[in-house]
Scaffold this motif. Structure first.
Motif, mmCIF file in Angstrom:
data_model
loop_
_atom_site.group_PDB
_atom_site.id
_atom_site.type_symbol
_atom_site.label_atom_id
_atom_site.label_comp_id
_atom_site.label_asym_id
_atom_site.label_seq_id
_atom_site.Cartn_x
_atom_site.Cartn_y
_atom_site.Cartn_z
ATOM 1 N N ASN A 13 0.944 -1.218 -0.072
ATOM 2 C CA ASN A 13 0.135 -0.151 -0.278
ATOM 3 C C ASN A 13 0.864 1.195 0.022
ATOM 4 O O ASN A 13 1.963 1.469 0.620
ATOM 5 C CB ASN A 13 -0.883 0.143 1.243
ATOM 6 N N VAL A 14 0.225 2.250 -0.508
ATOM 7 C CA VAL A 14 1.023 3.631 -0.655
ATOM 8 C C VAL A 14 0.143 4.693 0.034
ATOM 9 O O VAL A 14 -0.931 4.583 -0.159
ATOM 10 C CB VAL A 14 1.145 3.975 -2.133
ATOM 11 N N TYR A 15 0.711 5.419 0.997
ATOM 12 C CA TYR A 15 0.144 6.308 1.658
ATOM 13 C C TYR A 15 0.650 7.822 1.228
ATOM 14 O O TYR A 15 2.140 7.993 1.081
ATOM 15 C CB TYR A 15 0.280 6.123 3.133
ATOM 16 N N GLY A 16 -0.095 8.873 1.364
ATOM 17 C CA GLY A 16 0.543 10.075 0.979
ATOM 18 C C GLY A 16 -0.101 11.372 1.903
ATOM 19 O O GLY A 16 -1.020 11.022 2.527
ATOM 20 N N ASN A 17 0.702 12.360 1.991
ATOM 21 C CA ASN A 17 0.256 13.374 2.915
ATOM 22 C C ASN A 17 0.061 13.024 4.350
ATOM 23 O O ASN A 17 -0.901 13.276 5.086
ATOM 24 C CB ASN A 17 -0.783 14.168 2.222
ATOM 25 N N VAL A 18 0.874 12.354 4.952
ATOM 26 C CA VAL A 18 1.012 12.103 6.491
ATOM 27 C C VAL A 18 1.662 12.837 7.361
ATOM 28 O O VAL A 18 2.900 12.722 7.403
ATOM 29 C CB VAL A 18 1.426 10.302 6.627
ATOM 30 N N LYS A 19 0.949 13.975 7.950
ATOM 31 C CA LYS A 19 1.591 14.909 8.554
ATOM 32 C C LYS A 19 2.291 14.244 9.843
ATOM 33 O O LYS A 19 3.443 14.841 10.214
ATOM 34 C CB LYS A 19 0.642 15.966 9.113
ATOM 35 N N MET A 67 4.545 0.715 -6.076
ATOM 36 C CA MET A 67 4.210 1.629 -7.157
ATOM 37 C C MET A 67 4.963 1.268 -8.454
ATOM 38 O O MET A 67 5.946 0.857 -8.538
ATOM 39 C CB MET A 67 4.488 2.811 -6.799
ATOM 40 N N ILE A 68 4.319 1.630 -9.307
ATOM 41 C CA ILE A 68 4.911 1.390 -10.690
ATOM 42 C C ILE A 68 4.818 2.662 -11.421
ATOM 43 O O ILE A 68 3.409 3.260 -11.631
ATOM 44 C CB ILE A 68 4.237 0.320 -11.663
ATOM 45 N N TYR A 69 5.908 3.515 -12.007
ATOM 46 C CA TYR A 69 5.773 4.697 -12.640
ATOM 47 C C TYR A 69 6.217 4.266 -14.149
ATOM 48 O O TYR A 69 7.366 4.061 -14.274
ATOM 49 C CB TYR A 69 6.832 5.627 -11.774
ATOM 50 N N ARG A 70 5.159 4.337 -14.863
ATOM 51 C CA ARG A 70 5.216 4.220 -16.197
ATOM 52 C C ARG A 70 5.990 5.213 -17.111
ATOM 53 O O ARG A 70 5.818 6.207 -16.873
ATOM 54 C CB ARG A 70 3.925 3.525 -16.934
ATOM 55 N N PRO A 77 -0.649 2.758 -8.489
ATOM 56 C CA PRO A 77 -0.208 2.198 -6.981
ATOM 57 C C PRO A 77 -0.293 0.769 -6.973
ATOM 58 O O PRO A 77 -1.328 0.055 -7.416
ATOM 59 C CB PRO A 77 -1.427 3.222 -6.235
ATOM 60 N N GLY A 78 0.129 0.037 -5.527
ATOM 61 C CA GLY A 78 -0.054 -1.189 -5.241
ATOM 62 C C GLY A 78 -1.346 -1.366 -4.387
ATOM 63 O O GLY A 78 -2.073 -0.323 -4.065
#
Length: 127
Positions: A13-19, A67-70, A77-78
């Motif tokens: 799993n991918v998480y973003g913006n975790v203060k 994550m895969i950046y094509r 994202p996974g």
């Protein structure tokens, strides 16, 4: 602003913006361990950032791709188990860094690389 832009979790799993996880460490971290670059990937601890078929894959040693950046600019994202596993790349000569401190246990079986199905480019999960 103390925000963390991306957190890759070992379950894929991918998480973003975790203060809560933001900020800088002011203490001396000592010498780096298990951080090295080869001709096909960068390994940082149990994570590999590797080039597969022109795409950048971020894979945990457990076999989960977070994550895969094509090469077409899309982000996938996974969690994903299977294709685009950076642990399937050959661990060749170290160009920079050190393998010292790396866990030498065998990673999860790397499945053959296959193209991921199309996904939204805004598929980020938030904590």
């Amino acid at each position: 602003n103390d925000n963390v832009s991306r957190i890759y979790h070992s379950d894929g799993n991918v998480y973003g913006n975790v203060k809560e996880l933001g900020g800088y460490v002011n203490e001396d971290l000592g010498e780096p361990t298990c951080a090295y670059l080869t001709s096909s990937f960068l390994q940082l601890g149990d994570w590999r950032f590797g080039e597969i078929d022109g795409h950048l894959s971020v894979t945990h040693k457990s076999g989960q791709t977070a994550m895969i950046y094509r090469d077409d600019g899309t982000i996938h994202p996974g969690p994903r188990h299977g294709g685009y596993n950076a642990w399937s790349l050959v661990d060749d000569e170290v160009l920079a860094g050190t393998k010292e401190g790396c866990d030498v246990g065998a990673p999860a079986a790397a499945a053959p690389s296959v193209s991921p199905p199309p996904m939204s480019t805004n598929g980020m999960r938030h904590a």
